[in-house]
Design a protein around this motif. Structure first.
Motif, short mmCIF file in Angstrom:
data_model
loop_
_atom_site.label_atom_id
_atom_site.label_comp_id
_atom_site.label_asym_id
_atom_site.label_seq_id
_atom_site.Cartn_x
_atom_site.Cartn_y
_atom_site.Cartn_z
N ILE A 132 -21.91 -9.17 3.59
CA ILE A 132 -21.77 -7.81 4.12
C ILE A 132 -21.44 -6.83 2.99
O ILE A 132 -21.94 -5.70 2.96
N LYS A 133 -20.60 -7.28 2.06
CA LYS A 133 -20.22 -6.43 0.91
C LYS A 133 -21.39 -6.20 -0.04
O LYS A 133 -21.34 -5.31 -0.89
N ASN A 134 -22.43 -7.02 0.09
CA ASN A 134 -23.60 -6.91 -0.79
C ASN A 134 -24.83 -6.38 -0.06
O ASN A 134 -25.96 -6.79 -0.34
N ASP A 135 -24.59 -5.46 0.90
CA ASP A 135 -25.66 -4.72 1.57
C ASP A 135 -26.54 -5.61 2.45
O ASP A 135 -27.74 -5.39 2.57
N PHE A 136 -25.94 -6.62 3.10
CA PHE A 136 -26.69 -7.47 4.02
C PHE A 136 -26.32 -7.19 5.48
O PHE A 136 -25.16 -6.88 5.78
N THR A 137 -27.31 -7.29 6.34
CA THR A 137 -27.08 -7.50 7.76
C THR A 137 -27.18 -9.00 7.97
O THR A 137 -28.20 -9.61 7.60
N VAL A 138 -26.14 -9.60 8.52
CA VAL A 138 -26.06 -11.06 8.60
C VAL A 138 -26.19 -11.53 10.06
O VAL A 138 -25.49 -11.04 10.94
N TYR A 139 -27.09 -12.48 10.27
CA TYR A 139 -27.27 -13.09 11.59
C TYR A 139 -26.88 -14.57 11.51
O TYR A 139 -27.08 -15.22 10.49
N ALA A 140 -26.36 -15.09 12.59
CA ALA A 140 -26.08 -16.52 12.70
C ALA A 140 -26.33 -16.94 14.14
O ALA A 140 -26.29 -16.11 15.05
N LEU A 141 -26.60 -18.21 14.33
CA LEU A 141 -26.78 -18.73 15.69
C LEU A 141 -26.14 -20.10 15.81
O LEU A 141 -26.01 -20.83 14.82
N ASP A 142 -25.70 -20.42 17.02
CA ASP A 142 -25.18 -21.76 17.32
C ASP A 142 -26.34 -22.59 17.86
O ASP A 142 -27.01 -22.19 18.83
N ALA A 143 -26.58 -23.74 17.27
CA ALA A 143 -27.64 -24.64 17.74
C ALA A 143 -27.34 -25.11 19.16
O ALA A 143 -26.19 -25.09 19.61
N PRO A 144 -28.35 -25.56 19.90
CA PRO A 144 -28.07 -26.18 21.20
C PRO A 144 -27.03 -27.28 21.06
O PRO A 144 -27.01 -28.02 20.08
N ALA A 145 -26.12 -27.35 22.03
CA ALA A 145 -25.03 -28.35 22.05
C ALA A 145 -23.98 -28.10 20.97
O ALA A 145 -23.19 -28.99 20.66
N HIS A 146 -23.96 -26.90 20.42
CA HIS A 146 -22.99 -26.54 19.38
C HIS A 146 -22.36 -25.18 19.71
O HIS A 146 -23.01 -24.32 20.31
N GLY A 147 -21.13 -24.99 19.25
CA GLY A 147 -20.48 -23.69 19.41
C GLY A 147 -20.47 -23.22 20.85
O GLY A 147 -20.06 -23.96 21.75
N LEU A 148 -20.96 -22.02 21.07
CA LEU A 148 -20.99 -21.45 22.42
C LEU A 148 -22.37 -21.54 23.06
O LEU A 148 -22.59 -20.97 24.13
N SER A 149 -23.29 -22.25 22.43
CA SER A 149 -24.62 -22.45 23.02
C SER A 149 -24.56 -23.57 24.07
O SER A 149 -23.70 -24.45 24.01
N SER A 150 -25.50 -23.55 24.99
CA SER A 150 -25.55 -24.58 26.03
C SER A 150 -26.29 -25.82 25.53
O SER A 150 -26.86 -25.82 24.43
N GLY A 151 -26.30 -26.86 26.35
CA GLY A 151 -27.02 -28.08 26.01
C GLY A 151 -26.10 -29.21 25.60
O GLY A 151 -24.93 -28.99 25.27
N LYS A 152 -26.63 -30.42 25.65
CA LYS A 152 -25.86 -31.61 25.30
C LYS A 152 -26.47 -32.38 24.14
O LYS A 152 -25.88 -33.37 23.68
N SER A 153 -27.64 -31.95 23.67
CA SER A 153 -28.29 -32.69 22.59
C SER A 153 -29.04 -31.75 21.65
O SER A 153 -29.35 -30.61 22.01
N ILE A 154 -29.34 -32.28 20.47
CA ILE A 154 -30.05 -31.50 19.44
C ILE A 154 -30.89 -32.46 18.60
O ILE A 154 -30.49 -33.59 18.36
N HIS A 155 -32.07 -32.01 18.23
CA HIS A 155 -32.87 -32.74 17.24
C HIS A 155 -33.64 -31.71 16.43
O HIS A 155 -33.66 -30.51 16.76
N VAL A 156 -34.26 -32.15 15.37
CA VAL A 156 -34.88 -31.25 14.40
C VAL A 156 -35.97 -30.39 15.04
O VAL A 156 -36.08 -29.19 14.75
N VAL A 157 -36.77 -30.97 15.91
CA VAL A 157 -37.86 -30.22 16.54
C VAL A 157 -37.32 -29.08 17.39
O VAL A 157 -37.81 -27.94 17.32
N LEU A 158 -36.28 -29.35 18.17
CA LEU A 158 -35.66 -28.31 19.00
C LEU A 158 -34.99 -27.25 18.14
O LEU A 158 -35.13 -26.05 18.41
N TYR A 159 -34.28 -27.66 17.10
CA TYR A 159 -33.57 -26.70 16.24
C TYR A 159 -34.59 -25.77 15.56
O TYR A 159 -34.38 -24.55 15.50
N ALA A 160 -35.69 -26.32 15.08
CA ALA A 160 -36.73 -25.49 14.45
C ALA A 160 -37.34 -24.51 15.45
O ALA A 160 -37.65 -23.37 15.11
N LYS A 161 -37.49 -24.96 16.68
CA LYS A 161 -38.04 -24.10 17.73
C LYS A 161 -37.09 -22.91 17.99
O LYS A 161 -37.54 -21.77 18.20
#
Length: 278
Positions: A98-127
């Protein structure tokens, strides 16, 4: 033998038993275990920081994906976390970017953080990554960690119509097959049990585990990359990043010492930011 190992061996015995009496249930339960991150809940102090950003939810194929946005800089970047983690792991990066002139985005993968779901794999995460970037074509850089790095590499190989111009891959695994080897050894699975779970993997994802190799994906990628790994990483072997660097034509490699899998240091935050900026 400690309690954790007893539970692991008990699970393995259960799976091996199922391979004879109910192979269909073994396939289902085994695949779900393979894709279950057993992710940590977001703690109150972490939530307090995350709520300083603009919170939004991306609906994707029945999943509610928690997303965040901080800052209003002229450069736009997406942060992609790893296995059993969530967006808070990027706190130091967010504050520095932020101090270096960025707008920063982040996301919680499925089954992580505040996202829904019970499982995750590479194909789903890439999607998920692709769906988010389709909504935010202004994002030109990705910084990723662990399985998020594996998913980012797969994303760049599979989704050619992206807008990414710089990528950072930190502490990433290199082969899906390794996860199966790990579970076979840890749980004491028989070859029959393992092959049944691999059958379900193929049924769900349309590819065998051997297909999912970061080095193979990298061969098609032209985006400049910074690859970072610690020599003392106990979760993923730094050999994979050395190999990834060799296969990724336009990449540079940083091998750290003493940072472990988390790869958290002020100096590294600066190095990553400088790479994305230049």
């Amino acid at each position: 033998m400690n309690f954790k190992k007893i539970m692991q061996k008990s699970m393995g015995f259960y799976f091996n038993f199922l391979s004879f009496v109910n192979p269909k249930k073994l396939k289902k339960d085994g695949f779900e275990l393979f894709c279950n991150p057993f992710a940590r809940k977001v703690k109150p102090h972490q939530l307090e920081f995350l709520q300083k950003g603009i919170s939004d939810v991306l609906d994707l194929e029945g999943y509610q994906i928690q997303t965040y946005k901080w800052g209003s800089g002229s450069k736009h970047i997406l942060l992609v976390h790893g296995w059993a983690s969530h967006s808070f792991r990027w706190k130091n990066y967010i504050e520095h970017l932020i101090k270096n002139d960025f707008t920063v985005y982040a996301l919680d993968a499925p089954a992580h953080g505040l996202s829904s779901g019970k499982s995750i794999h590479v194909v789903l995460y890439a999607k998920v990554i692709n769906a988010f970037l389709e909504l935010h074509s202004e994002i030109k850089s990705i910084v990723s960690h662990s399985i998020g790095g594996f998913a980012t590499t797969y994303f760049l190989d599979q989704y050619k119509e992206h807008t990414i111009e710089k990528v950072v891959i930190m502490g990433a695994p290199g082969e899906a097959s390794d996860f199966f080897d790990f579970y076979k050894e840890t749980l004491g699975l028989t070859t029959k049990s393992l092959n049944l779970i691999i059958d379900e993997f193929y049924s769900q994802l349309g590819k065998l585990p051997s297909y999912f190799s970061s080095a193979k994906f990298a061969e098609s990628i032209m985006v400049p990359a910074l690859i970072v790994h610690d020599k003392n990483d106990l979760a993923t072997n730094y050999y994979y990043s050395i190999r990834l660097n060799k296969h990724w034509k336009n990449s540079e490699l940083i091998l750290t010492e003493g940072l472990g899998h988390d790869l958290k240091s002020k100096e590294l935050v600066k190095q990553v930011t400088e790479f994305v900026l230049n």
